[in-house]
Motif scaffolding. Sequence first.
Motif, PDB file in Angstrom:
ATOM      1  N   ALA A 207       0.810  -1.218   0.000  1.00 41.90           N
ATOM      2  CA  ALA A 207       0.000   0.000   0.000  1.00 41.90           C
ATOM      3  C   ALA A 207       0.843   1.268   0.000  1.00 41.90           C
ATOM      4  O   ALA A 207       0.399   2.297  -0.533  1.00 41.90           O
ATOM      5  N   ARG A 208       2.056   1.205   0.560  1.00 37.08           N
ATOM      6  CA  ARG A 208       2.803   2.448   0.787  1.00 37.08           C
ATOM      7  C   ARG A 208       4.012   2.661  -0.118  1.00 37.08           C
ATOM      8  O   ARG A 208       4.473   3.789  -0.250  1.00 37.08           O
ATOM      9  N   ILE A 209       4.560   1.601  -0.707  1.00 38.63           N
ATOM     10  CA  ILE A 209       5.712   1.823  -1.573  1.00 38.63           C
ATOM     11  C   ILE A 209       5.286   2.556  -2.843  1.00 38.63           C
ATOM     12  O   ILE A 209       4.118   2.517  -3.239  1.00 38.63           O
ATOM     13  N   SER A 210       6.237   3.206  -3.477  1.00 41.44           N
ATOM     14  CA  SER A 210       5.960   3.962  -4.700  1.00 41.44           C
ATOM     15  C   SER A 210       6.318   3.181  -5.962  1.00 41.44           C
ATOM     16  O   SER A 210       6.200   3.715  -7.072  1.00 41.44           O
ATOM     17  N   SER A 211       6.744   1.953  -5.817  1.00 41.04           N
ATOM     18  CA  SER A 211       7.172   1.141  -6.956  1.00 41.04           C
ATOM     19  C   SER A 211       6.013   0.909  -7.926  1.00 41.04           C
ATOM     20  O   SER A 211       4.863   0.691  -7.517  1.00 41.04           O
ATOM     21  N   VAL A 212       6.349   0.937  -9.223  1.00 32.06           N
ATOM     22  CA  VAL A 212       5.377   0.643 -10.278  1.00 32.06           C
ATOM     23  C   VAL A 212       5.461  -0.822 -10.687  1.00 32.06           C
ATOM     24  O   VAL A 212       4.446  -1.475 -10.937  1.00 32.06           O
ATOM     25  N   ASP A 213       6.670  -1.346 -10.732  1.00 36.53           N
ATOM     26  CA  ASP A 213       6.920  -2.740 -11.102  1.00 36.53           C
ATOM     27  C   ASP A 213       6.846  -3.589  -9.835  1.00 36.53           C
ATOM     28  O   ASP A 213       7.826  -3.736  -9.101  1.00 36.53           O
ATOM     29  N   VAL A 214       5.665  -4.130  -9.548  1.00 38.43           N
ATOM     30  CA  VAL A 214       5.436  -4.906  -8.321  1.00 38.43           C
ATOM     31  C   VAL A 214       4.772  -6.233  -8.670  1.00 38.43           C
ATOM     32  O   VAL A 214       3.767  -6.266  -9.378  1.00 38.43           O
ATOM     33  N   THR A 215       5.350  -7.317  -8.176  1.00 33.38           N
ATOM     34  CA  THR A 215       4.784  -8.649  -8.363  1.00 33.38           C
ATOM     35  C   THR A 215       4.553  -9.282  -7.001  1.00 33.38           C
ATOM     36  O   THR A 215       5.446  -9.274  -6.158  1.00 33.38           O
ATOM     37  N   GLU A 216       3.373  -9.835  -6.806  1.00 32.47           N
ATOM     38  CA  GLU A 216       3.015 -10.497  -5.552  1.00 32.47           C
ATOM     39  C   GLU A 216       2.769 -11.979  -5.811  1.00 32.47           C
ATOM     40  O   GLU A 216       2.085 -12.342  -6.759  1.00 32.47           O
ATOM     41  N   ARG A 217       3.364 -12.829  -4.962  1.00 29.63           N
ATOM     42  CA  ARG A 217       3.161 -14.274  -5.060  1.00 29.63           C
ATOM     43  C   ARG A 217       2.833 -14.824  -3.670  1.00 29.63           C
ATOM     44  O   ARG A 217       3.412 -14.388  -2.677  1.00 29.63           O
ATOM     45  N   LEU A 218       1.943 -15.808  -3.624  1.00 30.82           N
ATOM     46  CA  LEU A 218       1.590 -16.454  -2.363  1.00 30.82           C
ATOM     47  C   LEU A 218       2.362 -17.751  -2.186  1.00 30.82           C
ATOM     48  O   LEU A 218       2.490 -18.542  -3.133  1.00 30.82           O
ATOM     49  N   CYS A 219       2.851 -17.955  -0.979  1.00 31.49           N
ATOM     50  CA  CYS A 219       3.494 -19.218  -0.600  1.00 31.49           C
ATOM     51  C   CYS A 219       2.475 -20.007   0.228  1.00 31.49           C
ATOM     52  O   CYS A 219       2.525 -20.034   1.462  1.00 31.49           O
ATOM     53  N   GLU A 220       1.550 -20.634  -0.460  1.00 29.49           N
ATOM     54  CA  GLU A 220       0.371 -21.189   0.195  1.00 29.49           C
ATOM     55  C   GLU A 220       0.655 -22.464   0.980  1.00 29.49           C
ATOM     56  O   GLU A 220      -0.151 -22.863   1.821  1.00 29.49           O
ATOM     57  N   ARG A 221       1.791 -23.109   0.723  1.00 31.71           N
ATOM     58  CA  ARG A 221       2.089 -24.366   1.412  1.00 31.71           C
ATOM     59  C   ARG A 221       3.093 -24.187   2.550  1.00 31.71           C
ATOM     60  O   ARG A 221       3.481 -25.169   3.186  1.00 31.71           O
ATOM     61  N   SER A 222       3.493 -22.955   2.797  1.00 27.59           N
ATOM     62  CA  SER A 222       4.571 -22.699   3.762  1.00 27.59           C
ATOM     63  C   SER A 222       4.114 -21.819   4.902  1.00 27.59           C
ATOM     64  O   SER A 222       3.134 -21.070   4.789  1.00 27.59           O
ATOM     65  N   PHE A 223       4.864 -21.896   6.013  1.00 27.41           N
ATOM     66  CA  PHE A 223       4.663 -20.990   7.134  1.00 27.41           C
ATOM     67  C   PHE A 223       5.647 -19.825   6.993  1.00 27.41           C
ATOM     68  O   PHE A 223       5.970 -19.416   5.887  1.00 27.41           O
ATOM     69  N   HIS A 224       6.135 -19.290   8.106  1.00 27.05           N
ATOM     70  CA  HIS A 224       6.925 -18.063   8.055  1.00 27.05           C
ATOM     71  C   HIS A 224       8.267 -18.225   7.337  1.00 27.05           C
ATOM     72  O   HIS A 224       8.617 -17.432   6.461  1.00 27.05           O
ATOM     73  N   VAL A 225       9.020 -19.250   7.688  1.00 24.97           N
ATOM     74  CA  VAL A 225      10.355 -19.421   7.095  1.00 24.97           C
ATOM     75  C   VAL A 225      10.205 -20.140   5.758  1.00 24.97           C
ATOM     76  O   VAL A 225      10.648 -21.281   5.568  1.00 24.97           O
ATOM     77  N   ALA A 226       9.564 -19.477   4.820  1.00 24.75           N
ATOM     78  CA  ALA A 226       9.216 -20.102   3.545  1.00 24.75           C
ATOM     79  C   ALA A 226      10.442 -20.490   2.729  1.00 24.75           C
ATOM     80  O   ALA A 226      10.368 -21.364   1.871  1.00 24.75           O
ATOM     81  N   THR A 227      11.569 -19.854   2.992  1.00 23.74           N
ATOM     82  CA  THR A 227      12.802 -20.163   2.255  1.00 23.74           C
ATOM     83  C   THR A 227      13.361 -21.539   2.597  1.00 23.74           C
ATOM     84  O   THR A 227      14.222 -22.050   1.876  1.00 23.74           O
ATOM     85  N   LEU A 228      12.881 -22.146   3.687  1.00 27.73           N
ATOM     86  CA  LEU A 228      13.269 -23.510   4.047  1.00 27.73           C
ATOM     87  C   LEU A 228      12.079 -24.462   3.960  1.00 27.73           C
ATOM     88  O   LEU A 228      12.188 -25.619   4.352  1.00 27.73           O
ATOM     89  N   ASP A 229      10.957 -23.977   3.461  1.00 28.71           N
ATOM     90  CA  ASP A 229       9.706 -24.716   3.543  1.00 28.71           C
ATOM     91  C   ASP A 229       9.282 -25.249   2.164  1.00 28.71           C
ATOM     92  O   ASP A 229      10.077 -25.292   1.230  1.00 28.71           O
ATOM     93  N   ARG A 230       8.029 -25.614   2.047  1.00 30.88           N
ATOM     94  CA  ARG A 230       7.525 -26.306   0.860  1.00 30.88           C
ATOM     95  C   ARG A 230       7.481 -25.439  -0.388  1.00 30.88           C
ATOM     96  O   ARG A 230       7.390 -25.957  -1.494  1.00 30.88           O
ATOM     97  N   ASP A 231       7.546 -24.108  -0.210  1.00 26.01           N
ATOM     98  CA  ASP A 231       7.551 -23.203  -1.361  1.00 26.01           C
ATOM     99  C   ASP A 231       8.935 -22.646  -1.660  1.00 26.01           C
ATOM    100  O   ASP A 231       9.054 -21.682  -2.420  1.00 26.01           O
ATOM    101  N   ALA A 232       9.961 -23.255  -1.101  1.00 24.59           N
ATOM    102  CA  ALA A 232      11.319 -22.758  -1.347  1.00 24.59           C
ATOM    103  C   ALA A 232      11.640 -22.758  -2.837  1.00 24.59           C
ATOM    104  O   ALA A 232      12.219 -21.803  -3.361  1.00 24.59           O
ATOM    105  N   GLY A 233      11.258 -23.805  -3.532  1.00 23.82           N
ATOM    106  CA  GLY A 233      11.525 -23.872  -4.967  1.00 23.82           C
ATOM    107  C   GLY A 233      10.862 -22.738  -5.729  1.00 23.82           C
ATOM    108  O   GLY A 233      11.448 -22.178  -6.668  1.00 23.82           O
ATOM    109  N   LEU A 234       9.637 -22.392  -5.347  1.00 27.80           N
ATOM    110  CA  LEU A 234       8.940 -21.265  -5.962  1.00 27.80           C
ATOM    111  C   LEU A 234       9.709 -19.975  -5.734  1.00 27.80           C
ATOM    112  O   LEU A 234       9.889 -19.166  -6.666  1.00 27.80           O
TER     113      LEU A 234
END
Length: 260
Positions: A207-234
């Motif tokens: 909501a607050r950044i001024s960036s125009v080029d913004v991509t949002e992705r959901l890590c629906e299979r992971s909890f907080h530490v998603a980089t070690l979790d089921r969505d790490a590959g994503l």
Amino acid sequence: MPLLPGAEPFHHRGGPTGVLLCHGFTGSPQSLRPWAEQLAAAGLTVSLPLLPGHGTRWQDLQVTRWQDWYAELSRELAALHETCTEVFVFGLSMGGGLALLLAAEHGERVAGLVLVNPSVRADNPAAVLLPVLRHLVPTLPGVAGDIAEPGVEEVGYDRVPLNAAWSLSRLWRRVQESLPRVSQPVLLLHSPQDHVVSPANSALVLARISSVDVTERLCERSFHVATLDRDAGLIFEESLGFVRRLSMATQPTEATDQRG
């Protein structure tokens, strides 16, 4: 003080595109190590530092402040620019908040941001008590290890030192004030089931950044530490694609071809 096993920093000299990775509060480089190794294998120059007070014992974190963590990342950013033509900054949790502050204060020296479950606000109403509570109680139970995949562990502290937590709350205020000055491309990945950082954090960033080029992705299979979790590959795939897309747009064709 000896480091916890796996908490060692990671550095790799690769091509002219650099990536600075920022780990989270009470965590360590271990939570981002597989990500860093994937980026290094793709030919990027990678820096994954250990933030002051982390990776040893919680008492060491107790005597540090957010300015110490930010200063370490600022030094690493400067060091990467000595050999790289462009530098991206990636961050998990508090590391995402620090990455946003780097982008706001260093402008074009940050080519883009990849944020995973960024922490930029207080989710616990009791946080307002930290200025007083930190003088009465040294620690609270830790927040490390919020991972959905069974058998995967995060190297981090089992206690949260409240002096450092109070300083983290000061960092949140500084980051929130700085968000409108963030205009770089952003890839934001967040977990709907996060037991440490609420989705309101990512919503606030978007909501607050001024960036125009913004991509949002959901890590629906992971909890907080998603980089070690089921969505790490994503996360690894999306972030590398993000860097390659922006590098191809900003670098001469010859340099792009050399990086593949």
